[in-house]
Design a protein around this motif. Structure first.
Motif, PDB file in Angstrom:
ATOM      1  N   ARG A 155      39.210  43.806  37.188  1.00 30.91           N
ATOM      2  CA  ARG A 155      40.100  43.018  38.023  1.00 30.91           C
ATOM      3  C   ARG A 155      40.017  43.483  39.479  1.00 30.91           C
ATOM      4  NH1 ARG A 155      44.338  40.553  34.812  1.00 30.91           N
ATOM      5  NH2 ARG A 155      45.100  39.630  36.747  1.00 30.91           N
ATOM      6  N   VAL A 156      40.249  42.550  40.398  1.00 29.04           N
ATOM      7  CA  VAL A 156      40.220  42.875  41.822  1.00 29.04           C
ATOM      8  C   VAL A 156      41.527  42.416  42.462  1.00 29.04           C
ATOM      9  CG1 VAL A 156      37.700  42.759  41.997  1.00 29.04           C
ATOM     10  CG2 VAL A 156      39.044  40.687  42.363  1.00 29.04           C
ATOM     11  N   ALA A 157      41.934  43.087  43.551  1.00 31.37           N
ATOM     12  CA  ALA A 157      43.154  42.705  44.255  1.00 31.37           C
ATOM     13  C   ALA A 157      42.949  41.355  44.931  1.00 31.37           C
ATOM     14  CB  ALA A 157      43.521  43.775  45.281  1.00 31.37           C
ATOM     15  N   GLY A 158      44.052  40.649  45.180  1.00 30.10           N
ATOM     16  CA  GLY A 158      43.972  39.321  45.794  1.00 30.10           C
ATOM     17  C   GLY A 158      44.842  38.365  44.998  1.00 30.10           C
ATOM     18  N   GLY A 159      44.852  37.099  45.371  1.00 33.61           N
ATOM     19  CA  GLY A 159      45.649  36.103  44.649  1.00 33.61           C
ATOM     20  C   GLY A 159      45.135  35.954  43.225  1.00 33.61           C
ATOM     21  N   GLN A 160      45.996  36.208  42.253  1.00 32.58           N
ATOM     22  CA  GLN A 160      45.562  36.206  40.845  1.00 32.58           C
ATOM     23  C   GLN A 160      45.697  34.802  40.277  1.00 32.58           C
ATOM     24  OE1 GLN A 160      44.080  39.026  39.652  1.00 32.58           O
ATOM     25  NE2 GLN A 160      44.368  39.703  41.776  1.00 32.58           N
TER      26      GLN A 160
END
Lengths: 415, 111
Positions: A155-160
């Motif tokens: 998973r990466v940070a940002g709008g999920q």
């Protein structure tokens, strides 16, 4: 039973079990939420529970963030019509003061300015734009760079986001090229800047400004649009004027666009660099968890397809003929073929393509299907465009969570 | 487990999706955004997070993230400070990242 990559099964109606789960766990996670949202939905990845909230001119949508508003379209909407209804169309803003307040958008107040390296600077109301320039229509997909980011692994940070930060609409507006020609780009103009009326809370936060190369900006396909699906743009989708760049990711489609500036040199703003960059690689991909050596600005859409019916988790009887259907799109070359598999990708069959609304639009596909064996069945669709570009079977990865386009399996229960 | 089974069996009845979207029944809505802002989990440092991190956006920017590692939360706080101009002093950074990793964290991956 919803493995990563399957579509959100539950959008809208809550089952009793989900309601009970939500009323305990999720209510605790949203303690300060006033205005009592009637329901939530759960996107099929960790921490995917979201409230469904009604915004002005919208039906209840999946809310990612409240301020600024980021709203996602429930996936079932893509099975309702090929053109995404305005009241279900996703919403994506970046800066605190967005959408801009209605006072600034009144017909007698709102103006589009064109300046910088031009021979004739312009300042035009929307009515003047319509009076001076020819209006044209185009049907085009608008998709967020980070659509489907929630499915990235790791998973990466940002709008999920699930798959709902996309939509297809009939846009009406004047050609950007005509407006730029009326202003007269000077030969030294190397980039065209676009700014909207949204503003940050603090002056230290970079304003949301995007640039296009003159060649692209002068292409006759780009619009300054004032209508969407035969109605004025909704407030949350850019009323009264937004940029439409068929085939390009939504980050460039500036909403409430009020300033166009031709510059010489290279613009260095955050949202062009380091924001919205992808690995400089034909697939915009690198090994999961690593850092790209070189990056370039994100640009054109890649090929995607979705099964919109049956929804993941649907129960279907063996021996009953049903029709599987879905949508496919690319960056404007046009969809050549959609293949369908009911055995997890071992054998494929060509689906029938529906009427084309244009190369930039969602293309419908359908295929009759009679399940023959009971159990959990994995359905897949895989589209190819006229260039021969297709979709990877396995997800690709980049650190910003952009451009997911792998085959999205949908599991159904055959009884 | 799907209580809605009979309705779902009818999914194939309409062979083609319609092209035109339904008319917008909400077009006449007042242009007022809904009230109600999510908050973060209680715990040591929560007050500082609420004060520091809700200046530019709602706190669901934090609560909707997947479980992120300490390294990812540290990079996030640094991005807010260096790129976006969040006023975070150097002695606040460890309090913020400690809270975020505890409340919204994933275990660090073993190498």
């Amino acid at each position: 039973m919803n493995r990563p990559g399957s579509n959100a099964r539950n959008d809208g109606a809550l089952t009793r079990r989900q309601f009970l789960a939500w009323s305990g766990a999720a209510a605790a996670a949203w303690p300060a939420l006033r205005g009592a949202d009637a329901s939530t939905t759960t996107l099929p990845f960790a921490n995917g529970t979201r409230p469904l909230v009604k915004y002005p001119q919208k039906r209840p949508l999946i809310r990612l963030t409240a301020r600024p508003p980021q709203l996602e379209t429930p996936f079932s909407v893509f099975n309702e019509s090929l053109l995404t209804p305005n009241d279900a169309f996703f919403v994506r803003y970046h800066l605190t003061n967005a959408p801009p307040p209605p006072e600034l958008l009144q017909p007698d107040r709102f103006r589009l300015g064109v300046g910088g390296k031009v021979t004739t600077p312009l300042s035009l109301s929307v009515a003047e734009l319509i009076a001076k320039f020819e209006s044209v229509e185009t049907v085009a997909v608008l998709q967020c760079s980070g659509n489907s980011r929630g499915f990235f692994e790791p998973r990466v940070a940002g709008g999920q986001l699930g798959h709902g930060a996309m939509g297809c609409a009939r846009w009406k507006g004047v050609r950007l090229a005509d407006v730029l020609k009326a202003a007269g780009l000077k030969p030294e103009a190397t980039q065209i800047l676009f700014n909207g009326l949204d503003t940050p809370a603090l002056p230290a936060t970079p304003d949301f400004v995007k640039t296009l190369e003159p060649d692209l900006a002068l292409s006759p396909e780009l619009l300054l649009a004032y209508e969407m699906n035969g109605e004025p743009l909704p407030w949350l989708n850019g009323f009264p004027l937004r940029l439409v760049i068929p085939g390009y990711y939504g980050t460039y489609w500036i909403k409430q666009v009020s300033e166009i500036t031709a510059i010489d040199g290279e613009f260095k703003g955050f949202w062009m660099n380091p924001g919205y960059r992808i690995p400089d690689d034909p697939c915009a991909a690198i090994a999961p968890g690593t850092t790209p050596k070189r990056t370039v600005p994100i640009s054109r859409l890649n090929v995607r397809s979705f099964i919109t019916s049956p929804a993941a988790g649907t129960a279907i009887r063996t021996g009953t003929e049903t029709r599987v259907r879905g949508i496919a799109f690319d960056d404007g070359h046009g969809i050549r073929e959609v293949l369908f598999s009911d055995d997890g990708g071992r054998r494929w069959q060509a689906a029938e393509l529906g009427t084309s609304l244009g190369n930039y639009a969602f293309r419908e596909w359908t295929i009759p299907w009679t399940p023959s064996r009971a159990g959990t069945v994995t359905l897949m669709a895989r589209a190819t465009n006229r260039l021969g570009q297709s979709q990877p079977m396995e997800p690709l990865w980049n650190p910003s969570g952009y451009m997911r386009n792998c085959v999205e399996p949908v599991e159904v229960n055959v009884t | 487990m799907l209580g809605c089974l009979p309705a779902l069996l009818a999914f194939g009845a309409e062979p083609f999706v319609s092209v035109e979207p339904a008319r917008n029944p909400f077009a006449g809505d007042a242009l007022v955004l809904p009230a109600g802002q999510p908050s973060v989990q209680p715990g040591e440092g929560a007050g500082l997070v609420i004060a520091t991190c809700s200046q530019c956006h709602s706190l669901d920017y934090i609560t909707t993230q997947p479980p992120l590692t300490r390294a990812q939360w540290t990079a996030g706080v640094e991005k807010m400070r260096a790129r976006f101009g969040a006023s975070v002093s150097s002695n606040q950074v460890p309090i913020l990242t400690e809270y975020l990793t505890r409340a919204y964290g994933a275990p660090a991956k073993s190498p």
